[in-house]
Design a protein around this motif. Structure first.
Motif, short mmCIF file in Angstrom:
data_model
loop_
_atom_site.label_atom_id
_atom_site.label_comp_id
_atom_site.label_asym_id
_atom_site.label_seq_id
_atom_site.Cartn_x
_atom_site.Cartn_y
_atom_site.Cartn_z
N GLY A 22 -4.55 36.56 31.63
CA GLY A 22 -5.67 36.25 32.52
C GLY A 22 -5.60 36.89 33.89
N ILE A 23 -4.72 37.89 34.05
CA ILE A 23 -4.63 38.59 35.34
C ILE A 23 -5.68 39.70 35.35
CG2 ILE A 23 -3.14 39.89 36.90
CD1 ILE A 23 -2.17 37.05 36.41
N LYS A 24 -6.53 39.68 36.35
CA LYS A 24 -7.59 40.69 36.44
C LYS A 24 -7.04 41.99 37.01
CE LYS A 24 -11.47 37.49 36.98
NZ LYS A 24 -12.61 37.08 37.86
N PRO A 25 -7.22 43.09 36.27
CA PRO A 25 -6.76 44.38 36.81
C PRO A 25 -7.63 44.82 37.98
CG PRO A 25 -7.97 44.72 34.77
CD PRO A 25 -7.85 43.24 34.95
N ASN A 26 -7.06 45.62 38.87
CA ASN A 26 -7.86 46.19 39.96
C ASN A 26 -7.95 47.71 39.77
OD1 ASN A 26 -5.38 47.24 40.84
ND2 ASN A 26 -5.10 45.64 42.39
N HIS A 27 -8.53 48.39 40.73
CA HIS A 27 -8.75 49.83 40.56
C HIS A 27 -7.43 50.60 40.50
CE1 HIS A 27 -8.31 49.63 44.95
NE2 HIS A 27 -8.05 50.91 44.93
#
Length: 824
Positions: A548-553
């Motif tokens: 559930g960790i949202k990736p970033n750019h």
């Protein structure tokens, strides 16, 4: 003498501006004085200073001196008040609780702890038993004068503390920044059966909000949530909500990014009529900004009827701390615009304003704007402020002006750990890793205690020059001081091990972290990608999403890089498309560059060029340079020339472009064209960056250039290199003279290739380290193709693992093969 003393005191009282002056007759011993005296103590019992004394009756036989002592104490004339009290005592006039209380409040006014202690001792010495009111005043005096230990001792002697006793003690801890003690004492108060009032909750809310603010960004932050819980308790109990209450709870919302709760509280603020309060309005601006809703923050900011320096600071700092000003420069421009408007309106910036706006300039590398603000700082006499000084060092360092950063660092009258950390980070970011390490050693010698940010910065410096031994020492230090478990330090350790060639150690570090954030996952993904272990990088990316960790750019840069370096073209293109579709992340220029590299490495140069021409963003030098590099690998002259032309137009003074184009010509035997390109460099004053390789042996660095003979062990190095060349030729190595980029005879080309910097570093490593130890070499430029081939053979004949890090990636040579699978 007595007459003179009292006359002086009474004149002092009469001189207090704006005080009502009734006539009093004083009879002391055998003389009378008639004079005008001030009186201005006529307010309701809203605080401890005006709390009534149950059963108190002033002594009618003698004049009531309480008003005079109170008036003197209130305007900070404690010495005169004490003189008057001494005269009273000497003439046998007893001191009651009210006189003691006013004297203690005078001590608070000027933070006179020794005088307050003297008054307390006087009570004890003369057998005076303080009532609850006076006990509360003593606690108040000790807390306000900075002696919480004494305050607690007085509190412990009270038989039945009331709500004011608890409030004074709790607020004392909050005022001195001992925020963790506030919730603890609040629980003690609750267990004692004492009901808190709105003053209690105000202190607790403030402490929780400050704790949450201090721990902002960390997973363990539960104090903001506690503050919101206490606020709901206040509402349910029907307690009075003040502007201070709203300010504190909004600060808590800011710290835990609780925007929905913040909006609800904003609605309550409007209903209760506090929206026009500048303190509450500033807190609303801060809440929206820190929750990432900059447009709402700006709307609130511009609609406020009154703004103070805190309001302006909240808006500027909000943009600096929250907005991605690097990728969205409009917010940086807006922060500068707000700063200019602040000046035009005559609002004086403070140290927080200057440090925030300098931070904006640093993030955008707005050196000229930063210099203009620096001039304003000098005019405003803030140049020697520690916070502003650190921000100036950061500005010059991030803008590449390391010498200026160094100069301003040493001009600071006092360097704290923040300024040292800023300078260390500045060195590391500008390729001065060794200077950063020297500065860190100086920090330790001077007895300063590095914090988690210092340690993460020095770990970054160690990583930048692959100083693994130094990095391991810092790792040991983090364990000793208990910082290893902190997320920011753990992330830096993962990065250090990965960039020093020990990606398995990086993985172990990652696995042992008690808490991880998006940076932790991203650093490990990027580490695997740089080591050519793309499938493992994608496996970690899958685990990241499952948790559930949202990736970033930045995560996606690592993912695309991983695909590029192992030839997973279709997978890479799917990940690129998923950025917007599945994650709502708009690709930036670095993502487009990764896709160009992905296609180019696979030999799909036409598709790569078409992709550039169809980009939504305007292509920059990085994108075209990726295509140029791919053209060099695959020997595509036409596309290489077009790409080089675009890069030279965009960055005419970058040497790497000319070198790549010249090498394309040279490898095709077009020596005249190669010479023309090099002459063009000379005409434009562009200097080629020299290729250097270095190796760390016993905590010392040894660097080598091509054909270098400056090392003290040159004879041994070249002897080893000569024997190595013979051994690997016997094993099947054939020099690839296409990488000898000068028009000379074949044997000269082979000699030139044999003396490349990476081969010299490897030879030195073999004669300087124990058998079986891996050899780790760093090169500032892309590794030469012939050196790549030779390193495979050297690893086989020497039975050593060789780790070679160049400007793009790692190569692990073992038993005659490379981790890249010759796809690089």
């Amino acid at each position: 003498m007595e007459h003179l003393n009292f006359t002086t005191l009474l004149k002092s009282l009469a001189a207090v501006p704006g005080l009502r002056k009734p006539t009093y007759n004083f009879r002391i011993a055998s003389f009378e004085i008639k004079t005008l005296l001030p009186s201005r103590y006529h307010s309701s019992c809203a605080s401890i200073e005006e709390y009534p004394i149950e059963g108190y009756q002033p002594n009618r036989e003698y004049p009531d001196f309480t008003e005079q002592i109170s008036a003197l104490s209130k305007v900070g004339q404690l010495r005169e008040a004490l003189d008057l009290w001494t005269q009273m005592w000497q003439h046998g006039i007893p001191t009651d609780s009210n006189v003691y209380a006013r004297l203690l409040q005078g001590c608070i006014k000027i933070k006179a702890l020794s005088e307050g202690t003297r008054i307390h001792v006087h009570m004890i010495k003369h057998g005076f038993k303080p009532c609850l009111f006076l006990h509360n005043n003593l606690i108040n005096m000790y807390t306000k004068c900075g002696s919480l230990e004494d305050a607690h001792q007085v509190f412990d002697k009270i038989h039945k503390p009331d709500v004011i006793s608890w409030n004074v003690l709790i607020s004392g801890y909050a005022q001195h920044g001992l925020y963790k003690d506030v919730p603890r004492h609040f629980r003690m108060m609750h267990r004692s059966g004492m009901m808190p009032n709105h003053f209690t909750f105000a202190s607790v809310l403030s402490a929780c909000a400050n704790l949450a603010d201090l721990e902002h960004g960390y997973a363990q932050n539960g104090h903001g949530v506690k503050a919101l819980k206490h606020f709901r308790q206040m509402q349910q109990a029907g307690l009075k909500l003040t502007h201070f209450t709203f300010g504190s709870v909004l600060k808590a919302c800011s710290s835990v990014a609780a925007q929905e709760q913040g909006k609800q509280i904003h609605g309550r603020v409007i209903k209760t009529g506090f929206e026009s309060d500048v303190y509450v309005g500033s807190a609303i601006v801060d809440m929206y900004a820190k929750c990432g809703s900059l447009e709402d923050a700006l709307t609130m900011f511009y609609n406020m009827p009154d703004q103070n320096v805190v309001t302006w600071n909240a808006m500027i700092a909000g943009i600096f701390q929250v907005a991605d000003v690097e990728s969205c420069p409009k917010y940086g421009e807006q922060a500068l615009s707000i700063f200019r408007l602040m000046q035009r309106r005559g609002m004086k910036p403070n140290h927080f304003t200057f440090s925030s706006i300098l931070g904006v300039c640093s993030s955008l590398a707005f050196l000229e704007n930063g210099k203009q603000i620096h001039v304003h700082i000098i005019k405003s006499n803030f140049e020697l402020d520690e916070f502003v000084g650190s921000a100036l060092v950061d500005l010059y360092a991030k803008c590449g002006e390391v010498e200026d950063a160094h100069r301003w660092f040493y001009k600071m009258p006092k360097q704290d750990i923040v300024s040292w950390t800023t300078m260390i980070a500045g060195y590391a970011q500008n390729g001065h890793g060794e200077d950063a390490l020297k500065l860190f050693r100086q920090v330790l010698r001077e007895g300063m205690k590095p914090d988690q940010f210092t340690l993460s910065s020095i770990l970054g410096a160690s990583a930048s020059i692959a100083a693994e031994e130094q990095g391991k020492q810092v790792h040991t230090h983090t364990i000793k001081v208990g910082f290893e478990s902190l997320v920011v330090v753990g992330n830096a350790l993962i990065g250090m091990y990965a960039k020093c060639g020990s990606v398995d150690d990086a993985c172990t570090m990652f696995g042992g972290m008690p808490k991880r954030d998006v940076v932790s996952w991203t650093v490990l993904i990027s580490g695997y990608a740089q080591h050519g272990r793309g499938k493992e990088a994608l496996r970690i990316f899958g685990q990241m999403q499952e948790e559930g960790i949202k990736p970033n750019h930045i995560t996606f840069v690592g993912v695309l890089y991983a695909c590029s370096h192992v030839g997973l073209v279709d997978e890479g293109c799917r990940y690129f498309d998923s950025m917007t579709r599945d994650h709502g992340i708009e690709p930036k220029i670095e993502h487009y560059a990764c896709v160009v590299d992905l296609l180019g490495r696979a030999g799909r140069l036409d598709e790569a060029e078409q992709f550039i021409n169809e980009m939504k963003l305007e292509s920059d030098a990085v994108v075209w340079r990726a295509l140029l590099g791919a053209s060099r690998i695959h020997g595509n002259m036409d596309i290489g020339k077009r790409a080089a032309k675009r890069v030279i137009e965009l960055e005419p003074h970058t040497s790497g472009t000319y070198v790549l184009l010249s090498n394309i010509y040279a490898s095709s035997g077009m020596w005249d064209d190669a010479t023309k390109v090099r002459n063009m460099m000379k005409d434009k004053g562009v200097k080629k960056e020299p290729g250097l390789s270095w190796i760390e042996v016993r905590k010392a660095f040894h660097s080598f250039a091509v054909g270098d003979r400056s090392h003290p062990q040159t004879a041994s190095i070249y002897a080893k290199l000569e024997s190595l060349m013979e051994e690997i030729k016997e094993a099947g190595y054939v020099p690839n003279t296409n990488f000898a980029l000068h028009d000379v005879e074949q044997d000269q080309k082979e000699t030139s290739l044999a003396h490349h910097s990476e081969k010299l570093a490897i030879a030195f490593g073999l004669i300087s380290t124990s058998h079986g130890m891996p050899i780790k070499v760093i090169k500032n430029l892309r590794v030469c193709g012939d050196c790549h081939s030779a390193s495979k053979f050297i690893s086989r004949v020497s039975r050593r693992e060789i780790v070679l890090r160049d400007g793009n990636r790692f190569h692990h040579f073992k038993d005659g093969s490379c981790s890249c699978g010759d796809y690089w």
